[in-house]
Design a protein around this motif. Structure first.
Motif, mmCIF file in Angstrom:
data_model
loop_
_atom_site.group_PDB
_atom_site.id
_atom_site.type_symbol
_atom_site.label_atom_id
_atom_site.label_comp_id
_atom_site.label_asym_id
_atom_site.label_seq_id
_atom_site.Cartn_x
_atom_site.Cartn_y
_atom_site.Cartn_z
ATOM 1 N N ASN A 18 48.772 34.950 44.944
ATOM 2 C CA ASN A 18 48.423 33.736 44.191
ATOM 3 C C ASN A 18 49.635 33.042 43.570
ATOM 4 O O ASN A 18 49.546 31.878 43.195
ATOM 5 C CB ASN A 18 47.362 34.037 43.136
ATOM 6 N N GLY A 19 50.742 33.744 43.488
ATOM 7 C CA GLY A 19 51.966 33.115 42.987
ATOM 8 C C GLY A 19 52.703 32.364 44.087
ATOM 9 O O GLY A 19 53.684 31.672 43.827
ATOM 10 N N PHE A 56 48.275 31.524 35.938
ATOM 11 C CA PHE A 56 47.543 32.378 36.879
ATOM 12 C C PHE A 56 46.043 32.314 36.617
ATOM 13 O O PHE A 56 45.248 32.331 37.557
ATOM 14 C CB PHE A 56 48.050 33.818 36.827
ATOM 15 N N HIS A 60 43.571 31.262 39.529
ATOM 16 C CA HIS A 60 42.466 32.130 39.965
ATOM 17 C C HIS A 60 41.129 31.381 39.976
ATOM 18 O O HIS A 60 40.278 31.646 40.820
ATOM 19 C CB HIS A 60 42.397 33.384 39.085
ATOM 20 N N ARG A 91 51.427 41.321 48.036
ATOM 21 C CA ARG A 91 50.560 42.035 47.081
ATOM 22 C C ARG A 91 49.538 41.076 46.492
ATOM 23 O O ARG A 91 49.820 39.896 46.302
ATOM 24 C CB ARG A 91 51.387 42.717 45.992
ATOM 25 N N THR A 93 45.798 41.099 43.740
ATOM 26 C CA THR A 93 44.875 41.835 42.868
ATOM 27 C C THR A 93 43.448 41.590 43.358
ATOM 28 O O THR A 93 42.939 40.471 43.212
ATOM 29 C CB THR A 93 44.986 41.294 41.422
ATOM 30 N N ASP A 161 45.754 44.916 37.786
ATOM 31 C CA ASP A 161 46.116 43.986 36.708
ATOM 32 C C ASP A 161 46.091 44.774 35.386
ATOM 33 O O ASP A 161 45.159 45.542 35.143
ATOM 34 C CB ASP A 161 45.103 42.834 36.681
ATOM 35 N N SER A 190 50.800 45.283 37.957
ATOM 36 C CA SER A 190 51.394 44.027 37.479
ATOM 37 C C SER A 190 50.482 43.372 36.455
ATOM 38 O O SER A 190 49.555 43.994 35.946
ATOM 39 C CB SER A 190 51.664 43.095 38.660
ATOM 40 N N GLY A 191 50.737 42.116 36.149
ATOM 41 C CA GLY A 191 49.984 41.417 35.114
ATOM 42 C C GLY A 191 50.832 41.258 33.867
ATOM 43 O O GLY A 191 51.988 41.703 33.820
ATOM 44 N N HIS A 218 55.711 47.137 38.050
ATOM 45 C CA HIS A 218 56.470 46.156 37.267
ATOM 46 C C HIS A 218 56.958 46.922 36.039
ATOM 47 O O HIS A 218 56.142 47.371 35.228
ATOM 48 C CB HIS A 218 55.591 44.991 36.842
ATOM 49 N N GLU A 221 59.743 44.385 32.268
ATOM 50 C CA GLU A 221 59.824 42.912 32.283
ATOM 51 C C GLU A 221 59.888 42.402 30.843
ATOM 52 O O GLU A 221 60.331 41.279 30.595
ATOM 53 C CB GLU A 221 58.625 42.316 33.054
ATOM 54 N N HIS A 241 61.746 44.303 38.749
ATOM 55 C CA HIS A 241 62.352 43.704 37.552
ATOM 56 C C HIS A 241 63.415 44.572 36.858
ATOM 57 O O HIS A 241 64.579 44.284 36.952
ATOM 58 C CB HIS A 241 61.290 43.226 36.548
ATOM 59 N N SER A 266 62.841 34.273 39.303
ATOM 60 C CA SER A 266 61.726 34.596 38.414
ATOM 61 C C SER A 266 62.241 35.017 37.037
ATOM 62 O O SER A 266 61.799 34.503 36.010
ATOM 63 C CB SER A 266 60.887 35.710 39.040
ATOM 64 N N ASP A 296 59.065 37.112 44.080
ATOM 65 C CA ASP A 296 58.013 37.277 43.074
ATOM 66 C C ASP A 296 56.889 36.262 43.312
ATOM 67 O O ASP A 296 55.818 36.630 43.746
ATOM 68 C CB ASP A 296 58.580 37.127 41.652
ATOM 69 N N ASP A 297 57.166 34.980 43.030
ATOM 70 C CA ASP A 297 56.134 33.946 43.133
ATOM 71 C C ASP A 297 56.775 32.664 43.679
ATOM 72 O O ASP A 297 57.274 31.842 42.912
ATOM 73 C CB ASP A 297 55.543 33.679 41.739
ATOM 74 N N PHE A 301 57.580 29.484 41.075
ATOM 75 C CA PHE A 301 58.981 29.276 40.704
ATOM 76 C C PHE A 301 59.730 28.356 41.680
ATOM 77 O O PHE A 301 60.966 28.285 41.631
ATOM 78 C CB PHE A 301 59.697 30.627 40.599
HETATM 79 C C1 LIG Z 1 56.318 36.436 36.736
HETATM 80 N N1 LIG Z 1 56.219 37.849 36.623
HETATM 81 C C2 LIG Z 1 55.068 38.581 36.817
HETATM 82 N N2 LIG Z 1 54.903 39.673 36.056
HETATM 83 C C3 LIG Z 1 53.781 40.421 36.146
HETATM 84 N N3 LIG Z 1 52.777 40.148 36.974
HETATM 85 C C4 LIG Z 1 52.891 39.070 37.765
HETATM 86 C C5 LIG Z 1 54.034 38.244 37.734
HETATM 87 N N4 LIG Z 1 53.871 37.272 38.641
HETATM 88 C C6 LIG Z 1 52.633 37.480 39.207
HETATM 89 N N5 LIG Z 1 52.041 38.556 38.654
HETATM 90 C C7 LIG Z 1 50.686 39.108 38.926
HETATM 91 O O1 LIG Z 1 50.197 38.565 40.148
HETATM 92 C C8 LIG Z 1 48.975 37.851 39.921
HETATM 93 C C9 LIG Z 1 48.876 36.667 40.839
HETATM 94 O O2 LIG Z 1 48.684 37.095 42.179
HETATM 95 P P1 LIG Z 1 47.330 37.756 42.704
HETATM 96 O O3 LIG Z 1 46.177 37.146 41.940
HETATM 97 O O4 LIG Z 1 47.441 39.233 42.459
HETATM 98 O O5 LIG Z 1 47.292 37.395 44.146
HETATM 99 C C10 LIG Z 1 49.030 37.469 38.439
HETATM 100 O O6 LIG Z 1 47.743 37.231 37.917
HETATM 101 C C11 LIG Z 1 49.720 38.690 37.827
HETATM 102 O O7 LIG Z 1 48.770 39.727 37.626
#
Ligand SMILES: CNc1ncnc2c1ncn2[C@@H]1O[C@H](COP(=O)(O)O)[C@@H](O)[C@H]1O
Ligand SMILES: [Zn+2]
Length: 357
Positions: A18-19, A56, A60, A91, A93, A161, A190-191, A218, A221, A241, A266, A296-297, A301
């Protein structure tokens, strides 16, 4: 160097589905839901860590739907393949959404439908025993002929999460175990790092470990000495991280040789570091510690893996050989099996002749 980094075969180990959604897709989905006032939020460039998790929650709402998940998975993989990522561990969730009749399993099935639906690039996502014979065809004819479809290996990590309960985390680990023959190769934690307690997730992570399912965390962070200590004691297969490690944990990490997924942009954008130059990547790299550059995303980013390699090269003064080696080294840390690693090695061998004739 940017062009070279684009041509370079690359391995992405830390990307959240989702990122990584395209801005254009998010805007289109927002419009469909009638949420036109979110455009500024989606396109805004500055992102504090707190803002990321608010975003996020918005993403979602837009994407947690079977058909949309299938679509975004497809697009994200096409985007990585288009910049010569040859192996991607994506990856996500797994989420329940009763209003949509969605379970964690049906969420993942929608993601896998996305993998199957791609026809613009060639995707190998099933382990060897189940593969549709793509693996065998991969190494020999990897070329940069623009008329040929790009080829990419994709494997999945299921994320827990930090908002989840022990039972929910356990459900995700069990789902990952059940989906091993569908290309799921590990678990991620993560989360929002300000939320949740290590002890809550430990039973599920321990269960993964006992079943031989690799785990990446993670870690660090945000400053949290006690948790960082417990995470390193857990001895995961990789961490992401590692921004806020104190001397004692820095030493422990280096002695452990646990590979670190490095997310330069990130960390910079979420203000974990004030300049790229002072990023702990430099110290780890100089100590010969296993590292892999990751995005990461990509969407959140506005980056991609090409830019991350280019950024590392320009900031730390890497030459062509060093950039190539940095990318090639990552083969050792993928969670896929040895067959895949051998194929990746062959891809890099072929590329080396082009890069360093
Ligand atoms: C920037 N640093 C970060 N630190 C921690 N968790 C992160 C993150 N970036 C993303 N996520 C995790 O990934 C989810 C989105 O993708 P999915 O819904 O899983 O596909 C976020 O809701 C968070 O839980
Ligand atoms: Zn992450």
């Amino acid at each position: 160097m940017l062009e070279l980094c684009r041509e370079l075969p690359k391995i992405e180990l830390h990307a959240h589905l989702n990122g990584c959604v395209r801005d254009s897709t998010l805007l289109e989905l927002a419009k469909l839901l009638g949420a036109t006032d979110v455009e500024d939020v989606i396109l805004k460039k500055g992102r504090s860590l707190k803002e990321c998790f608010q975003l996020f929650d918005l993403y979602h709402i837009l994407t947690t739907d079977h058909a949309i998940l299938t679509r975004i998975t497809q697009e994200v993989i096409e985007d990585f393949a288009s910049e010569n990522v040859v192996y991607l561990e994506l990856r996500t969730t797994p989420k329940k959404n009763e209003a949509k009749g969605m379970t964690k399993r049906s969420y993942m099935e929608a993601v896998i439908d996305g993998l199957r639906a791609i026809d613009t690039v060639e995707v190998a996502f099933l382990p060897a025993a189940n593969s549709e014979n793509l693996i065998g065809s991969l190494p020999n004819d990897i070329t940069h002929n623009e008329t040929q479809r790009k080829k990419i290996f994709v494997r999945l990590l299921l994320s827990i999460d930090r908002r989840e309960t022990t039972a929910a985390a356990m459900e995700t680990v069990n789902l990952a175990l059940e989906m091993k023959d569908m290309g799921v190769v590990g678990i991620d934690l993560s989360g929002n790092p300000e939320v949740g307690e290590w002890q809550t997730f430990l039973p599920a992570l321990q269960h993964a470990k006992e079943k031989g399912l690799p785990v990446t965390l993670h870690c660090g962070e945000v400053p949290n000495n006690k948790e960082i200590h417990s995470m390193l004691d857990f001895y995961p297969q990789r961490i992401g991280h590692a921004c806020y490690l104190e001397e004692e944990h820095w030493k422990k990490l280096k002695a452990s040789k646990i590979p670190v997924e490095i997310c330069l942009t990130s960390n910079y954008r979420t203000e974990r570091i004030s300049t790229i130059k002072e990023h702990h990547f430099a110290d780890l790299y100089n100590a010969n510690h296993p590292v892999s550059l990751c995005t990461d995303d990509v969407g959140l980013f506005s980056t991609d893996l090409t830019k991350e390699y280019d950024l590392a090269a320009s900031t730390f003064g890497f030459n062509k050989e060093e950039v190539f080696q940095l990318s090639r080294n990552v083969i050792k840390f993928v969670f896929a099996d040895d067959d895949v690693k051998r194929t990746l090695a062959a891809i890099y061998d072929a590329a080396e002749k082009r890069f360093m004739p």
